[in-house]
Design an enzyme around this catalytic site. Structure first.
Site, mmCIF file in Angstrom:
data_model
loop_
_atom_site.group_PDB
_atom_site.id
_atom_site.type_symbol
_atom_site.label_atom_id
_atom_site.label_comp_id
_atom_site.label_asym_id
_atom_site.label_seq_id
_atom_site.Cartn_x
_atom_site.Cartn_y
_atom_site.Cartn_z
ATOM 1 C CE LYS A 82 -87.703 26.546 -14.656
ATOM 2 N NZ LYS A 82 -86.608 26.981 -13.744
ATOM 3 C CB SER A 161 -86.045 30.533 -14.907
ATOM 4 O OG SER A 161 -85.608 29.336 -14.278
ATOM 5 C CB SER A 185 -84.648 29.592 -11.222
ATOM 6 O OG SER A 185 -83.861 30.407 -12.061
#
Length: 481
Positions: A82, A161, A185
């Site tokens: 990420k 996310s 997330s």
């Protein structure tokens, strides 16, 4: 072996292929890089140097075989990261345009990433994400909107996310990825893409070198094709496994001793019909396998969700970090994210301290309830809905509609962050059906036991699918819809 099944192997299966010389690291990485290059909005940047790195590892593997001193079984396996983890020589943008104005290449790997590199893993690319990790939907106006692997013809939210991380696994680009979970997330995108996502206990992994959203709630976590791959990454990051010797494996519990608690709570309300059907079918499979399913009132779960909705811990901390950036670069923010940040600008430090005390009380109450109930884990649907459509999330009035969808995505997952527990989302739907996650949670710092419980639950669910002809004997290979 088909390319499709090969592309969805977990880390253990890929390691075995490389060790047996069934596939070279270079060919593996080249194929995965090709898939990544063709993906839509999944990556913010790709590591094109990875092919040369893989070729060098192939030579080291040959030398190790000749010398009888094998390398780490993880050597050369690609994963994705990420875009909020510092990686030496790379710029961390956290899914924003704002940080392009001020970010500089990282001098060193962050504390979570360094042990993964030392164990031999290669980093294929930085994955897309909700800007600054502040949304459960996975939308990003700057780098595009990754779509759930399911129902691509319609176009559905990937979940956030850690959107790109989840999709990079679900598309078979990598076996595993690293994301982060502040209110869901990792688990939301895992549920929306039919993979496994983990929220470790706060503090299990260092936050040094991880771009912050909420420093008292952020928890880096793995996402992968199977729980085994998540466990391997966890053991590397925590230092329990150095990369030498056989890969670690989570030990399962005896099925007949497994006791799982289903809270009679808001988390079971307002469920999509497909979510409800998949979850209830999974409960039946667990009971048929010998697990005890106990439905119990747990008001503390509702209190956690109420606090998340009305007295967020995250908002104040995020605003403290971003208020100066918004003053200088506010027009470059995702309007939805900026609005969420500014919603907390009136929260005082005194009020925030009160919220910290309330959250600590919720943790104590949850721990007490779990001790009284003597369950091996708490289970309920990861998300109340199947992936909403892009059209729903982006339809006017966008801000209001997006906020409602975002909170619905986050409702069930956020509870674990507010009782400060550890939590794992496992796919519980039948292949071909809409993706649905079953979440297993425990109290703070019970991660090692949670992996054992989740490994048992995962095996039961996969066994039932195999016995009913729903999955092939290697369930990891059946992720694509």
């Amino acid at each position: 072996m088909s390319k499709t099944s090969q592309s969805h192997f977990g880390l253990r299966q890929l390691a075995e292929q490389v060790q047996k010389k069934e596939i070279s690291v270079a060919s593996l990485v080249t194929r995965r890089l090709g898939k990544a290059s063709q993906s839509e909005s999944v990556f913010i940047s790709l590591n094109h140097d990875i092919v040369g790195q893989a070729q060098a590892i192939d030579k080291l593997i040959d030398q190790a075989i000749q010398s009888g001193k094998p390398l780490s079984p993880l050597s050369g396996l690609p994963i994705t990261l990420k875009d909020l983890f510092d990686v030496r020589g790379e710029i961390t943008l956290a899914g924003s345009r704002v940080l392009k104005n001020i970010a500089k290449p990282a001098a060193q790997d962050c504390a979570v990433i360094a042990p993964l590199r030392n164990a031999g893993l290669l980093f294929l690319g930085r994955t897309n994400m909700s800007e600054f990790a502040f949304s459960g939907m996975g939308l990003n106006p700057h780098y595009g909107n990754p779509q759930s692997i399911w129902d691509r013809a319609t176009g559905r939210l990937s979940g956030g996310s850690s959107s790109g991380s989840a999709v990079s696994v679900a598309e078979g680009i990598v076996a595993a990825s690293m994301g982060s979970d502040t209110a869901g997330s990792c688990r939301i995108p895992a549920a929306f893409n039919g993979i496994v996502g983990v929220k470790p206990s706060y503090g299990r992994y260092s936050l040094a070198g991880v771009y912050p959203l909420s420093p008292t709630s952020d928890a880096p976590g793995p996402l992968a094709a199977d729980l085994d791959s998540c466990f391997i990454l966890d053991q590397v990051i925590t230092g329990a496994y150095s990369g030498a010797g056989a890969l670690p494996e989570a030990q399962r519990l005896e099925r007949s001793n497994l006791s799982l608690l289903v809270p009679e709570s808001v988390v079971l309300e307002d469920l999509d019909d497909r979510v409800k059907a998949s979850f209830e079918r999974a409960l039946g499979w667990l009971e048929q396998a010998g697990a005890a399913i106990k439905h119990r009132p747990m008001p503390v779960i509702d209190r956690c969700i109420d606090m998340f909705f009305k007295r967020s811990i995250v908002g104040y901390e995020a605003w403290q970090h971003h208020q100066s950036l918004i003053q200088h670069y506010g027009d470059e923010y995702d309007p939805f994210v900026r609005q969420r940040l500014e919603n907390s600008r009136q929260v005082t430090e005194r009020e925030q301290q009160s919220r910290y005390r309330e959250k600590a009380g919720l943790q104590r109450d949850f721990n007490r309830v779990m001790q009284q109930q003597q369950g091996d884990g708490l289970i309920y649907p990861t998300v109340a809905c199947v992936p909403p459509t892009m059209a729903e999330a982006m339809a006017p009035p966008k801000m209001n509609g997006s906020a409602k969808i975002n909170l619905r995505c986050l409702r069930n997952t956020a509870a674990a962050n507010y009782f400060n527990g550890c939590s794992i989302s496992l796919p519980c739907h039948r292949p071909g059906d809409a993706p649905v996650g079953l979440m297993v949670s425990l109290s703070h710092n019970q991660d090692d036991y949670l992996y054992r419980v989740a490994a048992t639950v995962e095996k039961i669910l996969n066994d039932r699918r195999v016995s009913r002809g729903c999955l092939p004997s290697n369930p990891v290979s059946a992720l694509r819809y």
